[in-house]
Design a protein around this motif. Structure first.
Motif, mmCIF file in Angstrom:
data_model
loop_
_atom_site.group_PDB
_atom_site.id
_atom_site.type_symbol
_atom_site.label_atom_id
_atom_site.label_comp_id
_atom_site.label_asym_id
_atom_site.label_seq_id
_atom_site.Cartn_x
_atom_site.Cartn_y
_atom_site.Cartn_z
ATOM 1 N N LYS A 86 6.726 3.117 11.571
ATOM 2 C CA LYS A 86 6.561 4.553 11.746
ATOM 3 C C LYS A 86 5.132 4.871 12.149
ATOM 4 C CE LYS A 86 10.124 5.795 8.382
ATOM 5 N NZ LYS A 86 10.538 4.403 8.103
ATOM 6 N N GLU A 87 4.326 3.849 12.400
ATOM 7 C CA GLU A 87 2.916 4.083 12.707
ATOM 8 C C GLU A 87 2.595 3.467 14.061
ATOM 9 O OE1 GLU A 87 0.964 2.447 9.297
ATOM 10 O OE2 GLU A 87 2.186 3.647 7.936
ATOM 11 N N ARG A 107 3.807 1.920 0.939
ATOM 12 C CA ARG A 107 4.813 2.249 1.942
ATOM 13 C C ARG A 107 5.549 1.013 2.447
ATOM 14 N NH1 ARG A 107 0.115 1.484 4.498
ATOM 15 N NH2 ARG A 107 0.075 1.038 6.728
ATOM 16 N N GLU A 165 -3.485 -8.874 12.280
ATOM 17 C CA GLU A 165 -3.297 -7.478 11.879
ATOM 18 C C GLU A 165 -4.467 -6.973 11.032
ATOM 19 O OE1 GLU A 165 0.037 -6.523 9.261
ATOM 20 O OE2 GLU A 165 0.243 -4.578 10.260
ATOM 21 N N MET A 191 -10.734 -3.279 -12.305
ATOM 22 C CA MET A 191 -9.380 -3.306 -11.756
ATOM 23 C C MET A 191 -8.350 -3.382 -12.862
ATOM 24 S SD MET A 191 -9.950 -5.984 -8.685
ATOM 25 C CE MET A 191 -11.491 -5.928 -7.788
ATOM 26 N N ILE A 233 -8.139 0.791 -9.027
ATOM 27 C CA ILE A 233 -9.511 0.290 -8.923
ATOM 28 C C ILE A 233 -10.476 1.441 -9.114
ATOM 29 C CG2 ILE A 233 -11.158 -0.903 -7.445
ATOM 30 C CD1 ILE A 233 -8.848 -2.136 -5.968
ATOM 31 N N ASP A 288 -14.611 1.604 -9.233
ATOM 32 C CA ASP A 288 -15.776 0.744 -8.997
ATOM 33 C C ASP A 288 -15.288 -0.697 -8.934
ATOM 34 O OD1 ASP A 288 -17.490 2.947 -8.998
ATOM 35 O OD2 ASP A 288 -17.556 2.923 -11.187
ATOM 36 N N LYS A 293 6.845 -1.941 4.534
ATOM 37 C CA LYS A 293 6.034 -2.753 5.432
ATOM 38 C C LYS A 293 6.851 -3.831 6.146
ATOM 39 C CE LYS A 293 2.122 -4.342 7.085
ATOM 40 N NZ LYS A 293 1.328 -3.564 8.029
ATOM 41 N N HIS A 294 7.855 -4.376 5.457
ATOM 42 C CA HIS A 294 8.434 -5.618 5.911
ATOM 43 C C HIS A 294 9.888 -5.709 5.465
ATOM 44 C CE1 HIS A 294 6.373 -9.670 6.867
ATOM 45 N NE2 HIS A 294 7.532 -9.620 7.447
ATOM 46 N N ILE A 295 10.792 -6.013 6.376
ATOM 47 C CA ILE A 295 12.160 -6.352 5.957
ATOM 48 C C ILE A 295 12.434 -7.769 6.434
ATOM 49 C CG2 ILE A 295 14.613 -5.861 6.230
ATOM 50 C CD1 ILE A 295 14.016 -2.967 6.421
ATOM 51 N N TRP A 348 7.147 -4.654 10.245
ATOM 52 C CA TRP A 348 7.523 -6.044 10.546
ATOM 53 C C TRP A 348 8.973 -6.332 10.172
ATOM 54 C CZ3 TRP A 348 4.375 -9.281 13.175
ATOM 55 C CH2 TRP A 348 3.006 -9.052 13.159
ATOM 56 N N THR A 401 0.830 -1.207 0.000
ATOM 57 C CA THR A 401 0.000 0.000 0.000
ATOM 58 C C THR A 401 0.870 1.265 0.000
ATOM 59 O OG1 THR A 401 -1.232 -1.302 1.622
ATOM 60 C CG2 THR A 401 -2.237 0.733 0.888
ATOM 61 N N TYR A 431 -7.600 -4.667 3.465
ATOM 62 C CA TYR A 431 -7.600 -3.869 4.695
ATOM 63 C C TYR A 431 -7.020 -2.479 4.557
ATOM 64 C CZ TYR A 431 -2.663 -4.970 5.911
ATOM 65 O OH TYR A 431 -1.306 -5.071 5.938
ATOM 66 N N GLU A 432 -6.075 -2.308 3.646
ATOM 67 C CA GLU A 432 -5.497 -0.966 3.523
ATOM 68 C C GLU A 432 -5.804 -0.343 2.173
ATOM 69 O OE1 GLU A 432 -1.404 -1.860 4.527
ATOM 70 O OE2 GLU A 432 -1.692 -0.938 6.504
ATOM 71 N N ASN A 433 -6.814 -0.859 1.512
ATOM 72 C CA ASN A 433 -7.109 -0.421 0.159
ATOM 73 C C ASN A 433 -8.550 0.094 0.125
ATOM 74 O OD1 ASN A 433 -7.782 -0.331 -2.591
ATOM 75 N ND2 ASN A 433 -6.331 -1.968 -3.092
ATOM 76 N N GLU A 434 -8.688 1.401 0.235
ATOM 77 C CA GLU A 434 -9.987 2.019 0.428
ATOM 78 C C GLU A 434 -10.970 1.647 -0.681
ATOM 79 O OE1 GLU A 434 -12.855 3.377 2.256
ATOM 80 O OE2 GLU A 434 -10.921 3.221 3.282
ATOM 81 N N GLN A 435 -10.501 1.693 -1.949
ATOM 82 C CA GLN A 435 -11.414 1.398 -3.055
ATOM 83 C C GLN A 435 -11.889 -0.043 -2.995
ATOM 84 O OE1 GLN A 435 -8.123 2.651 -4.753
ATOM 85 N NE2 GLN A 435 -8.900 4.341 -5.997
ATOM 86 N N PHE A 436 -10.941 -0.911 -2.665
ATOM 87 C CA PHE A 436 -11.283 -2.320 -2.612
ATOM 88 C C PHE A 436 -12.204 -2.619 -1.424
ATOM 89 C CE2 PHE A 436 -9.857 -6.882 -2.758
ATOM 90 C CZ PHE A 436 -10.463 -7.102 -3.965
ATOM 91 N N LYS A 478 -7.122 -3.944 12.003
ATOM 92 C CA LYS A 478 -7.243 -2.746 11.171
ATOM 93 C C LYS A 478 -8.639 -2.576 10.598
ATOM 94 C CE LYS A 478 -2.511 -1.639 10.376
ATOM 95 N NZ LYS A 478 -1.391 -1.377 9.472
ATOM 96 N N GLY A 493 3.923 -0.888 13.811
ATOM 97 C CA GLY A 493 3.288 -1.230 12.544
ATOM 98 C C GLY A 493 4.235 -1.795 11.495
ATOM 99 N N ILE A 511 -2.305 1.996 -6.247
ATOM 100 C CA ILE A 511 -1.838 1.375 -5.004
ATOM 101 C C ILE A 511 -0.769 0.345 -5.356
ATOM 102 C CG2 ILE A 511 -2.515 -0.083 -3.060
ATOM 103 C CD1 ILE A 511 -5.137 1.409 -3.036
#
Lengths: 433, 458
Positions: B90-91, A33, B317, A173, A168, A170, A35-37, B63, A31, B254-259, B321, B61, A130
């Motif tokens: 950072k969250e 940003r 998670e 996709m 996306i 509607d 997230k994971h390393i 991992w 999304t 979960y983090e995808n507003e449109q979806f 969320k 937030g 996204i």
């Protein structure tokens, strides 16, 4: 390793120890940003023996548990297949560069910047996009020793950047994306960004194609998803030996368009698909598979080559820790002279296929493919006019590649396994809603 | 060398005093065996043993994840995972509550593949292979058998310590027929959890698939276009998994507003006869377990009830969320990967129609059976039938070359206009997502009928 070989040699006629250890560091974005390393360390030892003429095989991640490893290899050798090959003795290997020490020096901070930079460039163009992205560095050490004195050792670096964006609106996709790899650090993401921006531009509008046969340009990604599966299966020495390949009896015969040439080439410096030898310590070489339309050879590992009464082409690779079997190292299609625009301009109404989904679920051995166009564009009057949806493309690799309209000059790597230009087919079956 | 029990004690110690919101570890030891045939030749037989583990840490937030085969210097590995998470975070960390559990889960094993000798396994596969290979016009066979036993210890910084064991058995039989330069193949995939018996007694199936591969040589291609399609329980199960199941995995949402808007609970996805369930609580199915890989108890989750979206699959998670309850669907294929949201056993609940009711009204359509493969890109899906027939005037007619079905999930679920009374579960194959494949899953359905389904052909 030497101890495993010594002890295995006492209970078997032949033995080979293959060991790979690797460190992989993926820096992952979700999304838009970070997230994971991850830090993934792994070690795997594979022991192949020949006992009473039969092959036994075992692997372990426990380098200290030699006893169990040998016991498992011996237990399987009782039922194993008859060994027809001879392991390679001490030999010299071609000088192929696959390690760049700079890869190790790329910090996690730099990798995080790279990923974020790609995402920022794309979201600047299309703010609702996204993205998921991953920047990964891998260092691997490979060693092979055998009871005939053969030994090979090399280290390999790899650096990959992958990005996928979804848009996306509607329930509509759109998926765009690219993945690049090299043995060098990929610190300049300009090309990958430009490639994805081009996809976004071409997909800006929606368009539909009729249900009938149409001229279709398969881009390098499109070729990877439609043609690569059937071709890889058909040129596999094992498929040929079994008679299950449609080109099994076509060696030396013209099966494809005269402009088409294809080789397997693990000898290109700094490519992740390259290496000085295969996983059986057989020296690497370029193997011509199609030469100007003619089937010129198949690819082999040691055992299959022995059964087929030919020699190994250095294609004994191990997938997922399994025994060596014939697999391509890196397929390279010789580019033609048509630019992508030349091919486009030739089409009154047609399709550009960038990504086919599920194309290789059908009868791969027969050369059939049939897939949903995940990313593809309608061509009208020589121009891309928009992206198509709910569209299927189906065909047979042998029929389509028998006579192509043009082979592009736009060759590029798709992942690490294929380098190809676009291929323009004059008539392909298309079905749409 | 350190065993996983000792390692788990060292890790529990190392978790103390870490500057992280949450830390967990999974340690695994296991053995796998495989036997493969290509034609008359046994191609490969082998055994692997593995030991390994991972540490995952959450900080603000972000991992961090470290996996390894070497069980020494464990405190350093914990520290590295925490350091990575600190760099990312950072969250604010959000995890749905999960009651800490300390349990050694007893495994109920019907027939342990580890107790069946290699000689006996080979004998059984020889019988299947012989049936396929001696069938006229069969060019070759492909048989892939594998079994695994795996013991996992999960522990986290909240005090959980869960030990679970499983035995997985998987078999694929395929027959390749050839004439002139035509090549056709047919196959079946099967599997079982904690039961070698799942791959016994398949002699008549082996014969049938050899016959089908040969019959395909002379079968026509379907003409591409839209058809009324009837899916058998196996293929309808794959359809449920591919076309809808992946959409219900909350990590896509979960983090995808449109979806999120597309997947709003309460939204209508199908007719009132449609009910779709995911559950890891059914004994003997390959997707089943007691605790998921985050130590959360498995549940039964209705995804669609009476045609409406009512639930989705969560990790801790994604549940936090989205402010929903965790469902125990965080799974990792091995210690080499962090858990992600996955399906377990997913199926369409049975309706009332008999197969005859479903087919008899169709003037021209396609009866598609058996799994060959399937993929999805959320909105669009494609899956292929291992076996397909034309339906003409309410009756199953001629055999077709393999067909690929594709569509848009939002329309296709609404186009299901008949659901049979014959639920059956498919235990073959496995699911791939995020580079983790094949994860043991099962799926199922009764026969279903879909209007206006796009079929690829020539």
């Amino acid at each position: 390793m030497e101890e495993i070989l010594n002890r295995a040699s006492k209970v078997a006629e032949e033995a080979e120890v293959f060991m790979v250890s690797s460190e992989e560091t993926p820096v992952e974005f979700e999304t838009n940003r970070l997230k994971h390393i991850q830090s993934k360390q792994s070690t795997n030892v594979a022991l192949r023996i020949v006992k009473n003429g039969r092959i036994g095989y075992a692997t372990t991640t426990r380098v200290d548990d030699i006893e169990n490893l040998i016991a498992n290899a011996v237990a399987t050798a009782e039922f194993g297949t008859t060994a027809h090959f001879t392991l390679p003795s001490l030999t010299s290997y071609p000088n192929i560069e696959v390690f760049d020490p700079d890869v190790e020096k790329v910090t996690q901070e730099r990798m995080a910047e790279l990923g974020q930079g790609m995402i920022d460039a794309l979201t600047k163009h299309t703010p609702e996009l996204i993205c998921e992205a991953a920047v990964t560095r891998i260092i691997a050490y490979v060693s092979i020793i055998n009871s005939r004195g053969g030994q090979a050792r090399y280290r390999q670096s790899a650096f990959t950047t992958a990005i996928e964006g979804q848009l996306i609106r509607d329930t509509d996709m759109l998926f765009v994306g690219e993945h690049w790899s090299s043995c060098h650090p990929l610190l300049e993401p300009g090309d990958i960004i430009r490639a994805v921006l081009q996809q976004l531009e071409w997909a800006r509008e929606q368009a539909s194609v009729p249900t009938r046969s149409l001229p279709v340009i398969f881009t390098p990604h499109g070729i990877a998803s439609a043609f690569a599966g059937p071709i890889i299966a058909a040129f596999n020495g094992k498929t040929v030996l079994e008679g299950a390949s449609p080109i099994a009896k076509k060696l030396g015969k013209g099966v494809f368009d005269k402009r088409l040439s294809l080789r397997d080439d693990p000898t290109i410096d700094y490519r992740p698909g390259s290496s000085p030898c295969d996983a059986e310590a057989v020296p690497s070489e370029a193997t011509p598979l199609i030469t100007e339309g003619t089937v010129s050879s198949f690819y082999y590992d040691l055992q299959t080559a022995a059964l087929a009464k030919t020699r190994s082409t250095g294609n004994g690779h191990r997938s997922q820790g399994g025994q060596p079997s014939p697999l391509p190292s890196a397929l390279v299609v010789t580019p033609g002279d048509a630019t992508f625009d030349d091919m486009l301009h030739d089409i009154k109404e047609g399709l550009v296929v960038e990504q086919l989904m599920g194309a290789t679920q059908g009868n791969i051995l027969g050369g059939d493919f049939s897939g949903n166009v995940l990313l593809g564009y309608k061509v009208e009057g020589g121009q891309i006019v928009g992206r198509v949806k709910d569209t299927m493309v189906a065909g047979n690799v042998y029929e389509l590649l028998k006579q192509v309209a043009a082979i592009g000059s736009d060759a590029r790597w798709v992942g690490s396994f294929l380098n190809t230009p676009s291929i323009y087919c004059p008539s392909v079956s298309v079905a749409s809603k | 060398m350190v065993d996983i029990v000792t390692a788990s004690q060292q890790l529990a110690e190392a978790f103390k005093g870490q500057d992280a919101d949450y830390v967990e570890a999974r340690l695994t030891e296991g053995e796998t065996s495989h036997i493969t045939y290509r034609g008359r030749q046994l191609e490969s037989i082998g055994r692997s043993s593995a030991i390994g583990g991972n540490v995952r840490a959450l900080v603000k937030g972000g991992w961090g994840f470290v996996c390894f085969n070497d069980l020494s210097e464990l405190p350093d590995k914990v520290a590295l995972a925490v350091k990575q998470a600190q760099f990312v975070g950072k969250e604010e960390s959000q995890l749905a509550p999960a009651e800490p559990a300390v349990e050694t889960v007893p495994s109920t094993i019907a027939e342990d593949p580890a107790n069946v000798s290699l000689a006996e396994k080979k004998q059984l596969l020889d019988e299947y292979n012989d049936i396929i290979c001696r069938y006229p016009k069969i060019q070759t066979s492909m048989i892939n058998y594998s079994d695994s036993q795996r013991r996992t210890i999960f522990l986290n910084s909240a005090g959980s310590r869960i030990e679970q064991e499983r035995r997985d058995v998987a078999l694929r039989l395929a027959a390749v027929a050839a004439s002139n330069s035509e090549v056709q193949q047919a196959g079946i995939s099967l599997g079982g959890l904690n039961d070698f018996g799942a791959v016994r007694g398949l002699h008549s199936e082996a014969e049938q698939l050899a016959k089908r591969a040969v019959d395909l040589l002379s079968a026509p291609h379907v003409k591409g276009g839209e058809y009324t399609v009837v899916l058998d329980p196996i293929l309808a199960g794959v359809f449920t998994h591919e076309a809808f199941g992946h959409l219900s995995e909350a990590d896509f949402v979960y983090e995808n507003e449109q979806f999120r808007q597309i997947m709003t609970l309460g939204k209508t996805f199908g007719e009132p006869h449609l009910n779709i369930v995911d559950t890891a609580t059914l004994p003997g199915l390959r997707g089943s377990y007691k605790y998921d890989d985050e130590g959360v108890l498995a549940t039964k989750t209705y995804l669609i009830r009476e045609g409406k979206l009512v639930g989705r699959l969560h990790s801790r998670e994604t549940a936090a969320k989205m402010k929903e309850a965790p469902t125990g669907n965080a799974r990792a294929i091995s210690y080499r990967f962090p858990p992600i949201v996955r399906m377990t056993n997913t199926y369409i609940e049975p309706g009332l129609a008999s197969l005859d009711d479903i087919i008899s009204e169709i003037k021209e359509g396609v009866y598609a059976k058996n799994w060959y493969g399937g993929v999805t890109s959320m909105e669009m899906f494609t899956f292929s039938a291992g076996e397909a027939y034309m339906i003409r005037d309410g009756k199953v007619a001629e055999l077709l070359r393999p067909v690929v079905l594709t569509g848009n999930v939002f329309n296709t679920l609404k186009n299901i206009d008949a659901i049979g009374n014959d639920l059956d579960m498919n235990q073959g194959g496995g699911c791939g997502k995020g580079g983790q494949s094949p994860l043991p899953c099962s799926n199922g359905s009764p026969h279903i009928r879909i209007r206006n389904c796009l079929v690829g052909g020539r």
